[in-house]
Write a protein that holds these residues in place. Structure first.
Motif, PDB file in Angstrom:
ATOM      1  N   SER A 204     -39.736  59.254  46.615  1.00 35.42           N
ATOM      2  CA  SER A 204     -38.578  59.996  46.112  1.00 35.42           C
ATOM      3  C   SER A 204     -38.511  61.377  46.732  1.00 35.42           C
ATOM      4  CB  SER A 204     -38.656  60.113  44.587  1.00 35.42           C
ATOM      5  OG  SER A 204     -38.618  58.842  43.989  1.00 35.42           O
ATOM      6  N   PHE A 205     -39.669  62.040  46.827  1.00 34.74           N
ATOM      7  CA  PHE A 205     -39.719  63.372  47.424  1.00 34.74           C
ATOM      8  C   PHE A 205     -39.252  63.326  48.877  1.00 34.74           C
ATOM      9  CE2 PHE A 205     -41.936  66.592  49.905  1.00 34.74           C
ATOM     10  CZ  PHE A 205     -41.666  67.748  49.190  1.00 34.74           C
ATOM     11  N   GLU A 206     -39.795  62.393  49.637  1.00 37.26           N
ATOM     12  CA  GLU A 206     -39.445  62.294  51.056  1.00 37.26           C
ATOM     13  C   GLU A 206     -37.973  61.951  51.247  1.00 37.26           C
ATOM     14  OE1 GLU A 206     -42.219  59.467  52.563  1.00 37.26           O
ATOM     15  OE2 GLU A 206     -43.835  60.951  52.799  1.00 37.26           O
ATOM     16  N   LYS A 207     -37.444  61.116  50.366  1.00 35.06           N
ATOM     17  CA  LYS A 207     -36.030  60.735  50.443  1.00 35.06           C
ATOM     18  C   LYS A 207     -35.136  61.949  50.206  1.00 35.06           C
ATOM     19  CE  LYS A 207     -32.778  57.456  48.335  1.00 35.06           C
ATOM     20  NZ  LYS A 207     -32.638  56.382  47.329  1.00 35.06           N
ATOM     21  N   HIS A 208     -35.455  62.725  49.161  1.00 37.88           N
ATOM     22  CA  HIS A 208     -34.616  63.868  48.815  1.00 37.88           C
ATOM     23  C   HIS A 208     -34.671  64.948  49.892  1.00 37.88           C
ATOM     24  CE1 HIS A 208     -32.270  66.193  45.944  1.00 37.88           C
ATOM     25  NE2 HIS A 208     -33.020  67.237  46.240  1.00 37.88           N
ATOM     26  N   PHE A 209     -35.848  65.135  50.487  1.00 42.21           N
ATOM     27  CA  PHE A 209     -36.009  66.194  51.480  1.00 42.21           C
ATOM     28  C   PHE A 209     -35.891  65.693  52.918  1.00 42.21           C
ATOM     29  CE2 PHE A 209     -37.750  68.316  47.762  1.00 42.21           C
ATOM     30  CZ  PHE A 209     -37.175  69.573  47.882  1.00 42.21           C
ATOM     31  N   ASN A 210     -35.278  64.535  53.093  1.00 41.37           N
ATOM     32  CA  ASN A 210     -35.047  64.039  54.448  1.00 41.37           C
ATOM     33  C   ASN A 210     -34.104  64.951  55.220  1.00 41.37           C
ATOM     34  OD1 ASN A 210     -35.398  61.950  56.496  1.00 41.37           O
ATOM     35  ND2 ASN A 210     -33.229  61.565  56.189  1.00 41.37           N
ATOM     36  N   ALA A 211     -33.192  65.627  54.505  1.00 39.51           N
ATOM     37  CA  ALA A 211     -32.279  66.572  55.171  1.00 39.51           C
ATOM     38  C   ALA A 211     -33.066  67.672  55.865  1.00 39.51           C
ATOM     39  CB  ALA A 211     -31.312  67.166  54.150  1.00 39.51           C
ATOM     40  N   GLU A 212     -34.113  68.184  55.202  1.00 37.19           N
ATOM     41  CA  GLU A 212     -34.957  69.211  55.815  1.00 37.19           C
ATOM     42  C   GLU A 212     -35.718  68.635  57.004  1.00 37.19           C
ATOM     43  OE1 GLU A 212     -34.197  70.956  51.774  1.00 37.19           O
ATOM     44  OE2 GLU A 212     -34.405  68.958  52.628  1.00 37.19           O
ATOM     45  N   ASN A 213     -36.181  67.382  56.864  1.00 35.41           N
ATOM     46  CA  ASN A 213     -36.903  66.726  57.968  1.00 35.41           C
ATOM     47  C   ASN A 213     -36.044  66.645  59.228  1.00 35.41           C
ATOM     48  OD1 ASN A 213     -39.034  66.312  56.219  1.00 35.41           O
ATOM     49  ND2 ASN A 213     -38.461  64.203  55.733  1.00 35.41           N
ATOM     50  N   VAL A 214     -34.746  66.451  59.036  1.00 32.86           N
ATOM     51  CA  VAL A 214     -33.811  66.353  60.163  1.00 32.86           C
ATOM     52  C   VAL A 214     -33.497  67.748  60.715  1.00 32.86           C
ATOM     53  CG1 VAL A 214     -31.451  65.741  60.830  1.00 32.86           C
ATOM     54  CG2 VAL A 214     -32.779  64.196  59.374  1.00 32.86           C
ATOM     55  N   LEU A 215     -33.164  68.666  59.827  1.00 26.29           N
ATOM     56  CA  LEU A 215     -32.631  69.966  60.250  1.00 26.29           C
ATOM     57  C   LEU A 215     -33.671  70.941  60.798  1.00 26.29           C
ATOM     58  CD1 LEU A 215     -29.999  70.849  57.492  1.00 26.29           C
ATOM     59  CD2 LEU A 215     -29.548  70.307  59.883  1.00 26.29           C
ATOM     60  N   ILE A 216     -34.804  71.071  60.116  1.00 25.94           N
ATOM     61  CA  ILE A 216     -35.743  72.145  60.449  1.00 25.94           C
ATOM     62  C   ILE A 216     -36.241  72.099  61.900  1.00 25.94           C
ATOM     63  CG2 ILE A 216     -37.971  73.194  59.884  1.00 25.94           C
ATOM     64  CD1 ILE A 216     -35.703  73.840  57.922  1.00 25.94           C
ATOM     65  N   PRO A 217     -36.701  70.953  62.419  1.00 23.42           N
ATOM     66  CA  PRO A 217     -37.126  70.944  63.829  1.00 23.42           C
ATOM     67  C   PRO A 217     -36.000  71.328  64.785  1.00 23.42           C
ATOM     68  CG  PRO A 217     -37.880  68.968  62.693  1.00 23.42           C
ATOM     69  CD  PRO A 217     -36.904  69.644  61.775  1.00 23.42           C
ATOM     70  N   GLY A 302     -26.854  63.922  50.990  1.00 26.28           N
ATOM     71  CA  GLY A 302     -26.321  62.664  50.474  1.00 26.28           C
ATOM     72  C   GLY A 302     -26.515  61.487  51.404  1.00 26.28           C
ATOM     73  N   GLU A 303     -26.769  61.744  52.693  1.00 26.47           N
ATOM     74  CA  GLU A 303     -26.927  60.645  53.646  1.00 26.47           C
ATOM     75  C   GLU A 303     -28.183  59.823  53.392  1.00 26.47           C
ATOM     76  OE1 GLU A 303     -26.349  62.255  57.641  1.00 26.47           O
ATOM     77  OE2 GLU A 303     -24.235  61.760  57.387  1.00 26.47           O
ATOM     78  N   SER A 304     -29.096  60.349  52.566  1.00 27.56           N
ATOM     79  CA  SER A 304     -30.310  59.594  52.224  1.00 27.56           C
ATOM     80  C   SER A 304     -30.100  58.706  51.000  1.00 27.56           C
ATOM     81  CB  SER A 304     -31.469  60.560  51.949  1.00 27.56           C
ATOM     82  OG  SER A 304     -31.783  61.306  53.093  1.00 27.56           O
ATOM     83  N   TYR A 305     -28.915  58.819  50.390  1.00 24.00           N
ATOM     84  CA  TYR A 305     -28.660  58.102  49.143  1.00 24.00           C
ATOM     85  C   TYR A 305     -27.608  57.016  49.336  1.00 24.00           C
ATOM     86  CZ  TYR A 305     -31.455  61.656  46.826  1.00 24.00           C
ATOM     87  OH  TYR A 305     -32.491  62.458  46.452  1.00 24.00           O
ATOM     88  N   SER A 306     -27.457  56.180  48.314  1.00 21.79           N
ATOM     89  CA  SER A 306     -26.482  55.090  48.367  1.00 21.79           C
ATOM     90  C   SER A 306     -25.066  55.656  48.359  1.00 21.79           C
ATOM     91  CB  SER A 306     -26.669  54.161  47.161  1.00 21.79           C
ATOM     92  OG  SER A 306     -26.431  54.877  45.952  1.00 21.79           O
ATOM     93  N   ASN A 307     -24.106  54.812  48.696  1.00 20.49           N
ATOM     94  CA  ASN A 307     -22.710  55.252  48.775  1.00 20.49           C
ATOM     95  C   ASN A 307     -22.212  55.856  47.464  1.00 20.49           C
ATOM     96  OD1 ASN A 307     -22.410  54.518  51.447  1.00 20.49           O
ATOM     97  ND2 ASN A 307     -21.758  52.433  50.950  1.00 20.49           N
ATOM     98  N   SER A 308     -22.685  55.333  46.326  1.00 19.13           N
ATOM     99  CA  SER A 308     -22.215  55.810  45.025  1.00 19.13           C
ATOM    100  C   SER A 308     -22.714  57.218  44.711  1.00 19.13           C
ATOM    101  CB  SER A 308     -22.661  54.851  43.913  1.00 19.13           C
ATOM    102  OG  SER A 308     -24.076  54.756  43.881  1.00 19.13           O
ATOM    103  N   LYS A 312     -22.209  63.243  45.859  1.00 18.49           N
ATOM    104  CA  LYS A 312     -22.702  64.264  44.931  1.00 18.49           C
ATOM    105  C   LYS A 312     -23.287  65.476  45.645  1.00 18.49           C
ATOM    106  CE  LYS A 312     -23.777  60.919  41.271  1.00 18.49           C
ATOM    107  NZ  LYS A 312     -24.858  60.320  40.449  1.00 18.49           N
ATOM    108  N   TYR A 313     -23.491  65.357  46.953  1.00 19.84           N
ATOM    109  CA  TYR A 313     -24.101  66.439  47.720  1.00 19.84           C
ATOM    110  C   TYR A 313     -23.137  67.051  48.736  1.00 19.84           C
ATOM    111  CZ  TYR A 313     -28.335  64.484  45.680  1.00 19.84           C
ATOM    112  OH  TYR A 313     -29.282  64.038  44.803  1.00 19.84           O
ATOM    113  N   ASN A 314     -21.866  66.700  48.648  1.00 16.19           N
ATOM    114  CA  ASN A 314     -20.888  67.191  49.616  1.00 16.19           C
ATOM    115  C   ASN A 314     -20.638  68.688  49.471  1.00 16.19           C
ATOM    116  OD1 ASN A 314     -20.620  64.655  50.677  1.00 16.19           O
ATOM    117  ND2 ASN A 314     -18.577  64.273  49.869  1.00 16.19           N
ATOM    118  N   PHE A 315     -20.158  69.270  50.532  1.00 17.47           N
ATOM    119  CA  PHE A 315     -19.839  70.699  50.555  1.00 17.47           C
ATOM    120  C   PHE A 315     -18.717  71.029  49.575  1.00 17.47           C
ATOM    121  CE2 PHE A 315     -17.174  74.160  52.127  1.00 17.47           C
ATOM    122  CZ  PHE A 315     -18.103  75.183  52.237  1.00 17.47           C
TER     123      PHE A 315
END
Length: 384
Positions: A204-217, A302-308, A312-315
């Motif tokens: 769950s932690f890795e899923k939620h913070f996947n955005a950081e995994n993509v962006l930070i490097p 939101g890209e780490s989560y299901s379509n439904s 919830k994470y949109n700008f």
């Protein structure tokens, strides 16, 4: 699990054995009570703890002996108010439905609520509310016009767009350093310190913070390539937070620095000293926008989560904006990433002012010194 958690809280909480004293101001919930006390005389304030941090044993016993159909927690709140006899009840917990039911019974007491953070879940919050609930306050201070529109559908009262009360406390300082810096706003939370079910597994932690995994490097490499110093504004004093980002950036890149959280003033001043701010879905990122700082919002969690759940994470939630804008995107691709960063790092502050004017008040307003809030307190003869 919940009953065991409550029993543990009861064992660990502080017990008081004297009735609360009569006070002019009752702060509902301890959250940000230190900020609220700044606007009043400390000796005029009493805090009603609502999360089992502290329990008044006499008020509790009196509440138990009240034989009516109300829940014990509700009886406790009203009994506490009865003994304090405040002129004003005020809270930073703007997303607690029960708070907006106080006014119906406490017509002679002023009730004020202050928005404390992003409210992307606002329609979910009120999904079971009907007109019979009669939710109301005297004043509700919100961060922007969009939230005002949403809250006004469910809550009666004077809704004032004041921006963030915390943000307004710190004057904006112009950045005259001449150095190009990019500041990323961290939202890291150590999973071991949380009780929420979302954080109970490593997955769950890795899923939620996947955005950081993509962006930070990518952010670190972009800054190194363009000779821009990369900084990370920490969300805590936890050493694990710094290690988390170090693991994403790697040992070979030394063109960055991590700043652990110190205090509110230091955090906002850090925003003012940077050339541009990058955030995912942080309240502080929207506050940076209100301070006139160029911001890049990569709202891609939101890209780490299901379509439904993705939306919830949109700008700009709870309002709907397009998936892509001049300084934001809800979907990641490297071309958009570079385009947005090039834009916010090279635009002049004058040109940025023209861009953000179209969005700042809608998404995050600013009222330096909290003049609106102070004026209303003064009109109620409550401001210190």
């Amino acid at each position: 699990m919940r009953i065991f958690s409550q029993i543990k809280s009861l064992i660990l909480c502080k017990w008081k054995f004297t009735l609360p004293k009569k006070k002019k101001i009752l702060i509902y919930d301890e959250s940000n009570s230190d900020l609220l006390i700044r606007f009043f005389k400390k000796e005029d304030c009493e805090i009603l703890h609502t999360r089992l941090e502290e329990i008044n044993i006499l008020v509790l016993l009196i509440s138990i002996l009240k034989f009516d159909k109300n829940k014990l927690s509700k009886k406790y709140v009203y009994q506490y108010i009865h003994y304090v006899k405040p002129k004003l009840i005020i809270t930073f917990i703007d997303n607690r439905i029960s708070y907006y039911k106080l006014k119906e019974k406490l017509k002679n007491i002023k009730i004020i609520s202050i928005q404390n953070g992003l409210r992307t879940e606002i329609f979910e919050l009120f999904k079971n509310v009907t007109e019979k609930d009669n939710l109301s306050v005297d004043y509700l201070f919100v961060m922007d016009e969009n939230i005002k529109k949403c809250y006004s559908k469910f809550i009666k009262g004077n809704i004032v767009v004041s921006g963030s009360i915390k943000n307004n406390l710190i004057p904006i300082k112009k950045n005259n350093s001449g150095l190009k810096k990019l500041l990323f706003i961290s939202q890291y939370i150590n999973p071991s310190s949380l009780k929420l079910s979302l954080w109970r597994t490593k997955t769950s932690f890795e899923k939620h913070f996947n955005a950081e995994n993509v962006l930070i490097p990518l952010l670190a490499n972009y800054c190194k390539k363009h000779k821009i110093h990369f900084e990370i504004c920490g969300n805590s004093k936890d050493n694990n937070e710094a290690f988390f980002y170090k693991s994403l950036i790697g040992e070979k890149n030394n063109n960055w620095s991590f700043h652990p959280k110190v205090d509110m003033k230091t955090t906002y001043e850090m925003l003012d000293k940077t050339s541009a701010v990058v955030f995912i879905d942080s309240t502080l990122g929207y506050e940076a926008l209100s301070r006139g700082i160029p911001v890049a919002a990569f709202s891609i969690r939101g890209e780490s989560y299901s379509n439904s759940d993705r939306h919830k994470y949109n700008f700009g939630l709870p309002m709907k904006y397009s998936d892509h804008g001049p300084f934001w995107t809800n979907h990641f691709d490297e071309n958009t990433f570079n385009k947005i960063l090039n834009f916010v790092l090279n635009i002049s502050r004058e040109d940025w002012k023209k861009v953000c004017t179209n969005y700042a008040k809608e998404i995050s307003a600013y009222d330096e010194g909290n003049s609106k809030f102070k004026n209303i307190l003064s009109s109620l003869e409550l401001y210190n």
